[in-house]
Scaffold this active site. Structure first.
Site, PDB file in Angstrom:
ATOM      1  N   ASP A   1       0.740 -87.111  -4.839  1.00  0.00           N
ATOM      2  CA  ASP A   1       0.780 -87.332  -6.282  1.00  0.00           C
ATOM      3  C   ASP A   1      -0.122 -88.500  -6.650  1.00  0.00           C
ATOM      4  O   ASP A   1       0.009 -89.591  -6.102  1.00  0.00           O
ATOM      5  CB  ASP A   1       2.220 -87.616  -6.716  1.00  0.00           C
ATOM      6  CG  ASP A   1       2.360 -87.766  -8.219  1.00  0.00           C
ATOM      7  OD1 ASP A   1       1.702 -86.995  -8.944  1.00  0.00           O
ATOM      8  OD2 ASP A   1       3.118 -88.641  -8.670  1.00  0.00           O
TER       9      ASP A   1
ATOM     10  N   ASP B   1      -3.895 -86.762 -13.757  1.00  0.00           N
ATOM     11  CA  ASP B   1      -2.591 -86.572 -13.146  1.00  0.00           C
ATOM     12  C   ASP B   1      -2.535 -85.247 -12.406  1.00  0.00           C
ATOM     13  O   ASP B   1      -2.617 -84.180 -13.010  1.00  0.00           O
ATOM     14  CB  ASP B   1      -1.521 -86.620 -14.244  1.00  0.00           C
ATOM     15  CG  ASP B   1      -0.104 -86.574 -13.701  1.00  0.00           C
ATOM     16  OD1 ASP B   1       0.072 -86.618 -12.471  1.00  0.00           O
ATOM     17  OD2 ASP B   1       0.834 -86.498 -14.520  1.00  0.00           O
TER      18      ASP B   1
END
Length: 469
Positions: A347, A152
């Site tokens: 992201d 992430d």
């Protein structure tokens, strides 16, 4: 002679037609030579899931691991239960991810945290943290205990579930890590300089807590441990969270591999080893593999184009500057103010790219004009621009390109980077408009198959096509 000439002309036409029909993506150029659309086979939207296709670039790298899609043909984690997860659930979790980002940024609290060598790891797609994320399998402890973590770019601290789960642990596929069985595990003392910024203490040991915007959370001991990326890449004394009380949308993965900008992220902790550079390529489908690479020596593409990367408030996210978007030969009317209020980030965990309402509305309008030959159908969930391709062998879609700061242009030249397929009768434009209270988000559908290079030390972010194969 004329008969022979006509025969050759027919052969030439047949060859052109065959090339047209059997090429997955054919670029079409205007007289100026500028590509403004691509022709694809409709079937390429629905790749076969019966076999596993390994990335040649990842598998030929000395320090690479096999990588799989969490629910795909290559996965040892997949099950019939996993297969029942539908698109509505994936997109609902994606919206939870967006809400999590909104919450973190509104509170100026990155994670809610209280507290020139190269190696390559596989990237495998799954559903976790409220979205269709990608996971890597690494070893932790001595002896090595393999765990699958969602990587992430919007999180700093790496954490995994740990026994004895004094509060509760969610269900994960692999056995939960037991720190008492590892000879290299150490709790971080409350007196340690890294035990600060809101961390608490329990019996002189540093304790962390992370609460995500969707109310998922992890709490446990802040610790140090040996991490094994590959047999030749072993990292000692990596700070991580050993979570004994965990709940939320993490599904069958064991936790999070933090790749954010903060000091506790894995790239930051290993900066002297990998020069604070990492890159990844997200696989094109659940039947393909990708890779996550630490260090500049593992960058496989020579055609990387860089844009400046920006700090994004106090969050771990990587900020980018979007200065233009084109759909086919049409440049959208984007002004400096279009993204100035809340900016934009890239992201790895958000599935669908979110754009400011007005920008998305114009993109949708132009896309519809370019797709007017195809049958429109009803929207679904966050998607309001969908088509019915039933009975069609090929389709032509306009090229979509993002212009970023520094003159970098990112072209979405694969069908899976532009369209989100439910069925042949419902294929949707893979973008969504959002209110103006969060930044624009360049999501992972639009990142697929590209090699994306995070040169944190150099303050830049790179893009290159065909990074997985």
């Amino acid at each position: 002679m004329s008969v022979m000439k006509n025969f050759l002309n027919v052969i030439l036409i047949l060859c052109v037609c065959l090339n047209w029909c059997f090429t997955e993506g054919v670029a079409e150029k205007k007289e100026s030579g500028k590509v403004d659309s691509y022709t694809f086979q409709v079937s390429s939207l629905f790749p076969s899931s019966s076999s596993c296709v390994l990335s040649s670039k990842a598998s030929n790298t000395k320090s690479s691991l096999r990588v799989v899609h969490m629910h795909g043909a290559c996965s040892h984690l997949s099950s019939n239960k996993d297969a029942s997860l539908d698109h509505e659930e994936i997109l609902r979790h994606d919206q939870a991810r967006v809400e999590s980002i909104r919450s973190k940024l509104s509170k100026n609290n990155a994670d809610g945290v209280s507290m020139t060598k190269s190696t390559k790891l596989p990237a495998k797609s799954g559903i976790t943290l409220g979205s269709g994320n990608y996971i890597v399998t690494i070893g932790i402890g001595t002896p090595k205990h393999d765990i699958s973590l969602a990587f992430d770019t919007g999180s700093d601290l790496t954490w995994t579930q740990c026994k004895p789960c004094l509060g509760s642990c969610y269900s994960q596929k692999e056995p939960i890590f037991n720190p008492s069985s590892s000879s290299s595990y150490h709790n971080v003392s409350c007196s340690s300089p890294v035990c600060k910024n809101g961390t608490t203490c329990l019996d002189s040991n540093c304790v962390y807590g992370i609460v995500y915007g969707d109310n998922s959370f992890t709490r446990g001991f802040f610790a140090k441990e040996r991490f094994t990326l590959t047999n030749s890449d072993v990292l000692d004394n990596v700070y991580f969270g050993c979570g004994e009380y965990n709940q939320g949308l993490f599904f069958r993965t064991a936790g999070i591999l933090g790749l954010g900008r903060g000091k506790l992220s894995l790239p930051s902790q290993t900066a002297t080893t990998y020069n604070n550079i990492f890159s990844y390529c997200l696989p094109s489908s659940a039947s393909n593999t990708g890779h996550l690479t630490f260090g500049s020596a593992g960058i496989v593409s020579k055609s990387v184009k860089f844009t400046p990367v920006y700090s994004f408030r106090s969050s771990p996210h990587y900020g980018i500057k979007i200065v233009g978007i084109s759909v086919g030969d049409k440049e959208l009317e984007i002004t400096p103010a279009s993204f100035s209020t809340n900016g934009a980030i890239i992201d790895s965990g958000t599935v669908i790219t979110r754009l400011p309402t007005k920008v998305y509305a114009e993109l949708r309008t132009v896309f519809k004009e370019k797709m007017s030959r195809y049958k429109a159908t009803s929207g679904r969930g966050i998607f309001d621009t969908c088509y019915d391709f039933t009975g069609l062998d090929t389709m032509r879609i306009p090229k979509i390109a993002f212009s970023l700061g520094g003159g970098t242009v990112v072209e979405l030249d694969k069908i899976g980077m532009v369209l989100y397929p439910f069925t042949r009768s419902q294929v949707c434009l893979a973008f969504a408009g959002d209110d103006d209270h969060i930044p624009a988000i360049f999501g992972n559908v639009q990142q697929k198959t590209m090699e994306i290079v995070y040169d944190v030390a150099g303050g830049r972010l790179g893009f290159a096509p065909n990074g997985c194969s």
